[in-house]
Structures are given as C-alpha cells and as structure tokens.
Motif scaffolding. Structure first.
Motif, mmCIF file in Angstrom:
data_model
loop_
_atom_site.group_PDB
_atom_site.id
_atom_site.type_symbol
_atom_site.label_atom_id
_atom_site.label_comp_id
_atom_site.label_asym_id
_atom_site.label_seq_id
_atom_site.Cartn_x
_atom_site.Cartn_y
_atom_site.Cartn_z
ATOM 1 N N SER A 92 -11.772 -6.941 -44.990
ATOM 2 C CA SER A 92 -12.874 -7.073 -45.956
ATOM 3 C C SER A 92 -13.528 -8.442 -45.786
ATOM 4 C CB SER A 92 -12.336 -6.948 -47.387
ATOM 5 O OG SER A 92 -11.511 -8.060 -47.665
ATOM 6 N N GLU A 94 -14.060 -10.434 -48.185
ATOM 7 C CA GLU A 94 -13.289 -11.372 -49.015
ATOM 8 C C GLU A 94 -12.114 -11.945 -48.221
ATOM 9 O OE1 GLU A 94 -14.236 -8.300 -50.091
ATOM 10 O OE2 GLU A 94 -15.886 -9.191 -51.259
ATOM 11 N N SER A 95 -11.436 -11.084 -47.466
ATOM 12 C CA SER A 95 -10.299 -11.543 -46.665
ATOM 13 C C SER A 95 -10.767 -12.518 -45.583
ATOM 14 C CB SER A 95 -9.592 -10.339 -46.033
ATOM 15 O OG SER A 95 -8.631 -10.768 -45.097
#
Ligand SMILES: NC(=O)c1ccc[n+]([C@@H]2O[C@H](COP(=O)([O-])OP(=O)(O)OC[C@H]3O[C@@H](n4cnc5c(N)ncnc54)[C@H](O)[C@@H]3O)[C@@H](O)[C@H]2O)c1
Length: 249
Positions: A92, A94-95
């Motif tokens: 993702s 976010e990751s």
C-alpha cells in the motif's frame, strides 16, 4: 581498543544490530549514545536518548545531548530501520511511506545532522565517520519487498553522495554503507513469526546463503566497527556486503 577516545551516536540502538554495535563500540573504548523510539534494555552500555529518526528536530537534540554528556560526536551509525513486506502488487502507499520515512528519510536526516555537527572538528584533523545500514536488498531486488528494496537502494546511493561531498569539500568525514542479508535479530524473528511455516522459511534462507547459515548481529557490528574506525581511513563511499556470499552469485 579500536575506538578509544571516540564518541559515537547510534540510531536504532535499543535492539538488534544497533544494540550489538553499541555494545561492541563500548568494548572498543568508545563513549556511546543510542537513539531509539523503543525502550532501551537495562544493560545498555551508554547514554540512552529518545530519537525518532523521521523527526528533523530530534536529530539536532540528539547530537546536542550526546555532545553535552559525552563530548563532540565522531561517529554516527544509522541503524534504525523497519521492514514491511509486500510485492509491487500488494504494497500500500501507506506502507511505502512508512518504510521510506524511517529507512530513507531517517538516514538522510541523520547524515545531514552528522555533517553539520562534525565538520568543524573533522576538518581540523579529528576526522569523522558515518556508517549507514542498508541491506543486501539495497544491492539486489527482492520481489516480496518493493518498498524496503527501494528504501535501502536509496540509502546505498545517498551514502555515496555524502561521501563524495565530504571528500571534495575537504570536510574529513567518511561515509560508507553496510549490506547485511539475513541476520538473527528481533526484526528477523518477527518475519519468522509472521510466516505460515517459520521452520521452512528459516531452512530456505539458510540454503540460499552460500555459507549455509544466517548471520549474527555481532558479525554485522564487526563490519560497522571497521568502517567507523581509523583502520578504514582511506575508505569512503564504499559498500560492504555482510551476507555469507548471497549477492556474489
Ligand atoms: N536483521 C536483518 O536480517 C537485516 C538485514 C538487512 C538489513 N537490516 C537493517 O539493519 C538495521 C537494524 O535492523 P535489526 O535487524 O537490528 O532490527 P530491529 O528491529 O531489531 O532493530 C531496529 C531498531 O530500530 C528502531 N526504530 C524503528 N523505527 C525508528 C524510528 N523512527 N526512530 C528511531 N528508531 C527506530 C526500532 O525501535 C529498533 O530498536 C535496519 O536498518 C534493518 O533494515 C537488517
């Protein structure tokens, strides 16, 4: 006593490779400050500091505190890091941002703070050394680790840029990177814990290593010690694999 009279600041020093490096540096005569967001073990052999490597102001505070308590810093080891798995199809945004913030931006902020803090004394002949912990995954790709590989590749070339800047400007500061493969630390334990079949994963990693085993945190710390010490006085911008031969194949 390969670091006698030196002061070292080590990020990520509460665990794993950073912790082992702090212990080895202290045995070799250095005064050590550790920076981490996690609590330090009670036997930490130095000055424990709260340092979130992603926060610019934390770096200034850490260098100031280390200098106040121990003296001007001669060596910075950027060991703080996180690993999150995920292929390019799975990872993702976010990751990606979390991993890049700690591994790439954190190392950038650490190098910048170190050069600013060390250059005046380093130029007067005292010298200075920065050792960045990249990874074998910063030398070769791993399909399961898109963000981690990108972050560690960034650390590899940031190291060379810092080394060349310091050399050409005559700052007296060396900067090198180390590239461990799988070393037995809490980070690796967490990877095994998350696996469907930890024993199978461990056996696979051991088989993949030409030396037939995983590394230890102390083996990585010994390489960091060499690059931080005056024994490496003509080495800058270099990358040292500590990987049992993994990336030689
Ligand atoms: N263990 C391995 O097999 C291996 C292989 C290649 C590279 N590395 C690299 O070595 C370094 C050390 O890893 P390790 O295996 O000792 O892991 P570890 O998880 O045992 O230690 C990492 C430390 O970094 C700290 N940290 C995380 N985010 C931080 C932040 N924002 N600010 C300050 N500290 C933070 C953690 O609290 C922890 O104490 C990492 O950069 C890692 O990517 C490890």
């Amino acid at each position: 006593m390969r670091l006698a009279g030196k002061v070292a600041l080590i990020s990520g020093a509460a665990s794993g490779i950073g912790r082992e490096t702090a212990a080895l540096f202290a045995r070799e005569g250095a005064k050590v400050a550790g920076g981490d967001i996690a609590p330090f073990p009670s036997d930490f052999p130095g000055l424990p500091l709260r340092l979130d490597v992603t926060r610019e102001e934390n770096w200034e505070e850490a260098f100031a505190a280390a200098e106040r308590e121990l003296g001007p810093v001669d060596v910075l080891v950027n060991a703080a890091g996180i690993a999150e798995s995920g292929s390019i199809e799975e990872a993702s945004l976010e990751s990606w941002r979390r991993v890049m913030a700690v591994n790439a931006e954190g190392t950038f902020l650490g190098c910048r703070a170190a050069v600013r803090a060390m250059k005046e004394r380093a130029m007067k002949g005292r010298g200075g050394a920065i050792v960045n912990i990249s990874s074998a995954a910063g030398l070769v790709g791993d399909p399961r680790l898109a963000a981690y590989c990108a972050s560690k590749g960034a650390v590899r070339l940031l190291t060379k840029s810092v080394a060349l800047h310091c050399a050409r400007a005559g700052l007296g500061i060396r900067c090198n990177s180390v590239h461990p493969s799988f070393a037995e630390t809490p980070m690796l334990e967490r990877m095994f814990d998350a696996a469907r079949d930890p024993a199978r994963l461990r056996a696979g990693l051991e088989r993949a290593s030409p030396l037939g085993r995983l590394g230890t945190a102390l083996e990585v710390a010994e390489a960091i010690l060499f690059l931080a010490s005056d024994a490496a006085s003509f080495i800058t911008g270099a990358e040292l694999a500590i990987d049992g031969g993994l990336t030689a194949a």
